[in-house]
Design a protein around this motif. Structure first.
Motif, PDB file in Angstrom:
ATOM      1  N   LYS A  96      -7.702   0.098   0.778  1.00 11.92           N
ATOM      2  CA  LYS A  96      -9.113  -0.073   1.119  1.00 11.92           C
ATOM      3  C   LYS A  96      -9.632   1.239   1.687  1.00 11.92           C
ATOM      4  CE  LYS A  96      -8.649  -4.948   2.164  1.00 11.92           C
ATOM      5  NZ  LYS A  96      -8.786  -5.997   3.156  1.00 11.92           N
ATOM      6  N   VAL A  97     -10.841   1.567   1.338  1.00 14.45           N
ATOM      7  CA  VAL A  97     -11.494   2.748   1.879  1.00 14.45           C
ATOM      8  C   VAL A  97     -12.253   2.311   3.122  1.00 14.45           C
ATOM      9  CG1 VAL A  97     -13.203   4.544   1.443  1.00 14.45           C
ATOM     10  CG2 VAL A  97     -11.684   3.777  -0.400  1.00 14.45           C
ATOM     11  N   PRO A  98     -11.951   2.911   4.266  1.00 10.66           N
ATOM     12  CA  PRO A  98     -12.659   2.508   5.481  1.00 10.66           C
ATOM     13  C   PRO A  98     -14.132   2.898   5.416  1.00 10.66           C
ATOM     14  CG  PRO A  98     -11.255   4.404   5.914  1.00 10.66           C
ATOM     15  CD  PRO A  98     -10.990   3.975   4.501  1.00 10.66           C
TER      16      PRO A  98
END
Length: 58
Positions: A23-25
């Motif tokens: 996941k990309v923060p």
């Protein structure tokens, strides 16, 4: 290599190798940041109160 600490690192390596979902923060918006920091502040105050209580009881 036979220490309990080495076991911790091996388990961490296994989890990293098995990880399949990335996941990309995203940045918190100002309201979310205030809520997050307030929660941490509350936790820190509680920890400090517990430490003071323990020192007073000693």
């Amino acid at each position: 290599p036979d220490s309990p600490q080495a076991d911790v690192y091996r388990e961490l390596a296994r989890r990293i190798a098995a990880h399949t979902e990335s996941k990309v923060p995203t940045a918190l918006n100002p309201r979310e940041l205030r809520e997050w920091s307030a929660g941490w502040a509350d936790q820190l105050v509680e920890i400090e109160r517990a430490a003071e209580h323990a020192r007073a009881a000693a």
